[in-house]
Design a protein around this motif. Structure first.
Motif, PDB file in Angstrom:
ATOM      1  N   LYS A   1       0.821  -1.210   0.000  1.00 54.90           N
ATOM      2  CA  LYS A   1       0.000   0.000   0.000  1.00 54.90           C
ATOM      3  C   LYS A   1       0.861   1.270   0.000  1.00 54.90           C
ATOM      4  CE  LYS A   1      -4.042  -2.105   0.444  1.00 54.90           C
ATOM      5  NZ  LYS A   1      -3.641  -3.518   0.570  1.00 54.90           N
ATOM      6  N   GLU A   2       0.187   2.395  -0.228  1.00 48.59           N
ATOM      7  CA  GLU A   2       0.866   3.672  -0.457  1.00 48.59           C
ATOM      8  C   GLU A   2       1.805   4.080   0.678  1.00 48.59           C
ATOM      9  OE1 GLU A   2      -0.254   8.329  -1.570  1.00 48.59           O
ATOM     10  OE2 GLU A   2      -1.819   6.777  -1.508  1.00 48.59           O
ATOM     11  N   ASN A   3       1.402   3.884   1.916  1.00 49.19           N
ATOM     12  CA  ASN A   3       2.193   4.383   3.044  1.00 49.19           C
ATOM     13  C   ASN A   3       3.105   3.329   3.668  1.00 49.19           C
ATOM     14  OD1 ASN A   3       1.038   7.027   2.948  1.00 49.19           O
ATOM     15  ND2 ASN A   3      -0.806   6.211   3.915  1.00 49.19           N
ATOM     16  N   GLU A   4       3.215   2.178   3.038  1.00 53.16           N
ATOM     17  CA  GLU A   4       4.050   1.101   3.590  1.00 53.16           C
ATOM     18  C   GLU A   4       5.491   1.243   3.063  1.00 53.16           C
ATOM     19  OE1 GLU A   4       0.761  -2.374   4.385  1.00 53.16           O
ATOM     20  OE2 GLU A   4       1.662  -2.297   2.396  1.00 53.16           O
ATOM     21  N   ASN A   5       6.152   2.293   3.526  1.00 51.21           N
ATOM     22  CA  ASN A   5       7.447   2.654   2.950  1.00 51.21           C
ATOM     23  C   ASN A   5       8.526   1.611   3.198  1.00 51.21           C
ATOM     24  OD1 ASN A   5       6.699   5.183   1.778  1.00 51.21           O
ATOM     25  ND2 ASN A   5       6.640   6.074   3.826  1.00 51.21           N
TER      26      ASN A   5
ATOM     27  N   ASN B   1      -3.539   3.437  -9.601  1.00 56.08           N
ATOM     28  CA  ASN B   1      -2.533   3.446  -8.541  1.00 56.08           C
ATOM     29  C   ASN B   1      -1.173   3.990  -8.951  1.00 56.08           C
ATOM     30  OD1 ASN B   1      -3.558   1.896  -5.933  1.00 56.08           O
ATOM     31  ND2 ASN B   1      -4.460   0.883  -7.708  1.00 56.08           N
TER      32      ASN B   1
ATOM     33  N   TRP C   1       0.403   7.399  -7.227  1.00 51.16           N
ATOM     34  CA  TRP C   1       1.053   7.389  -5.908  1.00 51.16           C
ATOM     35  C   TRP C   1       2.373   6.631  -5.944  1.00 51.16           C
ATOM     36  CZ3 TRP C   1       2.509   3.089  -3.269  1.00 51.16           C
ATOM     37  CH2 TRP C   1       1.795   1.900  -3.411  1.00 51.16           C
TER      38      TRP C   1
ATOM     39  N   ASN D   1       6.329   8.349  -5.173  1.00 53.73           N
ATOM     40  CA  ASN D   1       7.132   7.884  -4.043  1.00 53.73           C
ATOM     41  C   ASN D   1       8.616   8.184  -4.270  1.00 53.73           C
ATOM     42  OD1 ASN D   1       8.867   5.503  -2.795  1.00 53.73           O
ATOM     43  ND2 ASN D   1       7.038   5.738  -1.527  1.00 53.73           N
TER      44      ASN D   1
ATOM     45  N   ARG E   1       2.460  17.164  -6.675  1.00 58.38           N
ATOM     46  CA  ARG E   1       3.175  16.238  -5.796  1.00 58.38           C
ATOM     47  C   ARG E   1       4.527  16.841  -5.402  1.00 58.38           C
ATOM     48  NH1 ARG E   1       4.165  11.812 -10.580  1.00 58.38           N
ATOM     49  NH2 ARG E   1       6.082  12.693 -11.450  1.00 58.38           N
TER      50      ARG E   1
END
Length: 212
Positions: free
Chosen positions: A50-54, A92, A95, A99, A178
């Protein structure tokens, strides 16, 4: 002498088609950077990242090997070329491409691929970030409605024309605002608005601007 052509612009402006045809006309290599980001997006979706799972993103980027062969995208030896235009990837990819770690990985890869050969690259930050010293820089755009109609006519998405147009407007706003490598025209890029031009007319205009 080798040279780089940077072809930037928003989604649906015809960059990929233009770059492919120009590469053939000029007999130089073509690197579709958007497909590279879509390939990473497809991989993340398959792994449910997912987007915030860096932490997961960085870990997977360490495992990614990407190769380009005759315009086809291979990720870890697997040809993903025909899996990059579905609605899930399209929904998707913004995003993923925003990153910081993804961009650093792919920008390094793009620079390495194109370092010793004449290349045309299309994307959103080729002339501003990837190759700011490119000999030729173009920013290709068209109205959102025109770009939506092109996507609609390609039958890529099971959406209405109005839905595609709204999605394009939303993505333009996201990409332009962004934090990392936003979509924008390089100060020294030549603006090409092809709202009223077909592909051949656009190519002829670019060639004229290059004085070729």
């Amino acid at each position: 002498m080798t040279y780089i052509i940077a072809l930037d612009g928003p989604s649906g402006s015809g960059k990929s088609t233009l770059a492919d045809l120009l590469s053939k006309r000029l007999n130089i290599e073509y690197l579709n950077t958007g497909s590279m980001y879509r390939a990473v997006t497809r991989r993340f979706l398959e792994l449910n990242i997912k987007e915030n799972e860096n932490d997961k993103i960085r870990e997977e980027l360490d495992n990614i090997r990407m190769d380009i062969n005759k315009g086809r995208i291979f990720l870890n030896g697997r040809d993903l070329t025909d899996m990059l235009r579905d609605e899930e990837v399209t929904a998707n990819v913004s995003w993923v491409s925003a990153n910081k770690d993804v961009r650093e990985k792919l920008v390094d890869l793009q620079r390495n691929i194109a370092k010793d050969t004449s290349f045309i690259l299309d994307g959103r930050d080729i002339g501003t970030v990837v190759f700011p010293d490119a000999r030729y820089k173009f920013y290709v755009t068209a109205s959102p409605r025109v770009r939506a109609k092109r996507r609609f006519d390609q039958n890529e998405l099971a959406q209405s024309l109005d839905e595609i147009e709204q999605a394009i407007i939303k993505r333009d706003e996201y990409d332009s605002n962004r934090e990392i490598a936003p979509l924008k025209k390089a100060d020294d890029a030549i603006l090409i608005d092809n709202s009223d031009l077909n592909i051949e007319e656009t190519i002829d205009l670019i060639m004229k601007k290059m004085e070729l």
